[in-house]
Design a protein around this motif. Structure first.
Motif, PDB file in Angstrom:
ATOM      1  N   LEU A 182       0.852  -1.203   0.000  1.00  0.00           N
ATOM      2  CA  LEU A 182       0.000   0.000   0.000  1.00  0.00           C
ATOM      3  C   LEU A 182       0.884   1.248   0.000  1.00  0.00           C
ATOM      4  N   PRO A 183       0.365   2.373  -0.460  1.00  0.00           N
ATOM      5  CA  PRO A 183       1.163   3.606  -0.445  1.00  0.00           C
ATOM      6  C   PRO A 183       1.148   4.259   0.938  1.00  0.00           C
ATOM      7  N   VAL A 184       1.637   3.536   1.934  1.00  0.00           N
ATOM      8  CA  VAL A 184       1.632   4.060   3.314  1.00  0.00           C
ATOM      9  C   VAL A 184       3.030   3.942   3.904  1.00  0.00           C
ATOM     10  N   ASP A 185       3.356   4.842   4.818  1.00  0.00           N
ATOM     11  CA  ASP A 185       4.594   4.718   5.585  1.00  0.00           C
ATOM     12  C   ASP A 185       4.331   3.828   6.797  1.00  0.00           C
ATOM     13  N   VAL A 186       5.312   3.027   7.162  1.00  0.00           N
ATOM     14  CA  VAL A 186       5.197   2.214   8.382  1.00  0.00           C
ATOM     15  C   VAL A 186       6.302   2.663   9.320  1.00  0.00           C
ATOM     16  N   ARG A 187       5.907   3.152  10.489  1.00  0.00           N
ATOM     17  CA  ARG A 187       6.907   3.692  11.425  1.00  0.00           C
ATOM     18  C   ARG A 187       6.968   2.826  12.676  1.00  0.00           C
ATOM     19  N   PHE A 188       8.175   2.490  13.053  1.00  0.00           N
ATOM     20  CA  PHE A 188       8.390   1.675  14.244  1.00  0.00           C
ATOM     21  C   PHE A 188       8.836   2.598  15.376  1.00  0.00           C
ATOM     22  N   ILE A 189       8.153   2.487  16.501  1.00  0.00           N
ATOM     23  CA  ILE A 189       8.364   3.415  17.619  1.00  0.00           C
ATOM     24  C   ILE A 189       8.906   2.650  18.825  1.00  0.00           C
TER      25      ILE A 189
END
Ligand code: SAM
Ligand code: SF4
Length: 331
Positions: A182-189
């Motif tokens: 998908l055109p989404v960013d995935v951010r790991f916190i």
């Protein structure tokens, strides 16, 4: 309207971003955030929407023009979408974004698009339905994924936020894959030692990056700034979106800190780590004339900017004076 220049704090950081918590209530019970049936604050203690807007006008006058709507779960508060529409239409606004667990998002999506939301962060720590239910106190993964897909299909600027937990390490690649499909960013916190954040073992951003590089060998840091916050972003030729890391504990997360926080009860916080701040609710309800309240709010915001500590004290845990839970603070 002329853009107001953001104020610098005494460490030279431009402060142009305010996180607004609409409620401490939530329809989930994430184990690192509010795992128990907690006492919510009474309705009278929570700022009314007009009061929050009064604070936002004062913030705009100081060059704070980016606002994040958070909670608890902001979409459980009645009127949240109408409030966001009014906020978005205030003169001088640069962006209004939302952070949500996604459970109520699909229904809210048409209104969010209509009001021109500038971005939606969806919190999602695992793509294993059983693990998701266990981590969130019964949440439905399917509901969140449906909302995520619907938002991406509408070309909304979507970021998935995943807290790095030891127990979700086997999910890292599946989560990263969302940025491929998908055109989404995935951010790991990184899990922060605030509230119940000390109750679970976390994983560092560096450890996560090593694992992700195994699957995406061309993963390379970019200089892009894609959100409001201090995330670093990585690109790969096979990913539509980016992989982001918010290394709250292990990297110089504070050097680029640009934010203040307003809790749902009107407490203005200069830093996540400390319990210091100003009670804006008392000021808003002091019965003074509106112009005087506006001037005093601007003064309080300017002082909060001045008082921002250089950095948090997550490494020296006994110095953490903040005892509120994340749902009370707004993340
Ligand atoms: N309910 C909404 C949601 O989950 O997105 C908004 C509020 S929630 C407090 C905001 C963010 O804080 C979520 O992405 C959540 O995962 C994160 N969070 C909560 N406790 C945390 C902790 N101890 N360390 C790091 N992130 C945390
Ligand atoms: Fe609710 Fe968000 Fe906290 Fe989870 S992280 S309990 S969804 S406020």
């Amino acid at each position: 309207m002329m853009k107001v220049k953001a104020m610098k704090d005494k460490w030279g950081r431009d402060i142009d971003y305010l996180r607004l918590s609409l409620t401490d209530r939530c329809n989930l019970r994430c184990r690192y955030c509010m795992p128990e049936a907690v006492d919510s604050v009474g309705h009278d203690a929570v700022l009314r929407y007009e009061e929050i807007l009064t604070v936002c006008r004062a913030a705009l006058a100081l060059g704070i023009d980016r606002f994040k709507i958070t909670g608890g779960e902001p979409l459980v508060r009645k009127g949240a979408l109408s409030f966001m529409a009014v906020l978005k239409a205030l003169p001088g606004i640069r962006s209004v974004t939302l952070t949500t667990n996604g459970i109520l998002l699909k229904k809210a999506l048409p209104d969010l698009i209509r009001l021109g939301v500038d971005g939606i962060n969806i919190s999602l720590d695992t793509l294993d339905a059983g693990q998701y239910a266990a981590l969130t106190g019964g949440g439905s993964l399917h509901t969140v994924v449906q909302a995520l897909e619907a938002a991406a299909a509408e070309n909304v600027n979507v970021k998935v936020n995943a807290v790095l937990l030891k127990e979700t390490v086997p999910q890292l690649l599946a989560l990263a894959r969302l940025a491929q499909d998908l055109p989404v960013d995935v951010r790991f916190i990184e899990l922060m030692p605030i509230g119940y954040g000390t109750s679970l073992p976390g994983l560092s951003a560096d450890e996560a990056l090593v694992r992700l590089k195994g699957a995406y060998p061309d993963l390379k840091e970019t200089a892009e700034r894609r959100g409001n916050g201090p995330a670093s972003y990585y690109a790969s030729a096979v990913l539509q979106g980016r992989i982001g890391f918010i290394a709250a504990n292990t990297h110089a997360f504070c050097r680029t800190c640009n934010r203040l926080r307003l809790t749902s009860t009107g407490f203005l916080k200069p830093c996540l780590c400390y319990d210091d701040g100003v009670d804006l609710r008392a000021l808003l309800r002091s019965g003074r004339p509106d112009t005087e309240i506006q001037a005093l709010l601007q003064q309080a915001l300017a002082e909060a900017i001045e008082d921002k500590p250089a950095k948090h004290c997550f490494a020296e845990r006994k110095e953490i004076s903040e005892h509120k839970t994340m749902n009370q603070i707004g993340g």
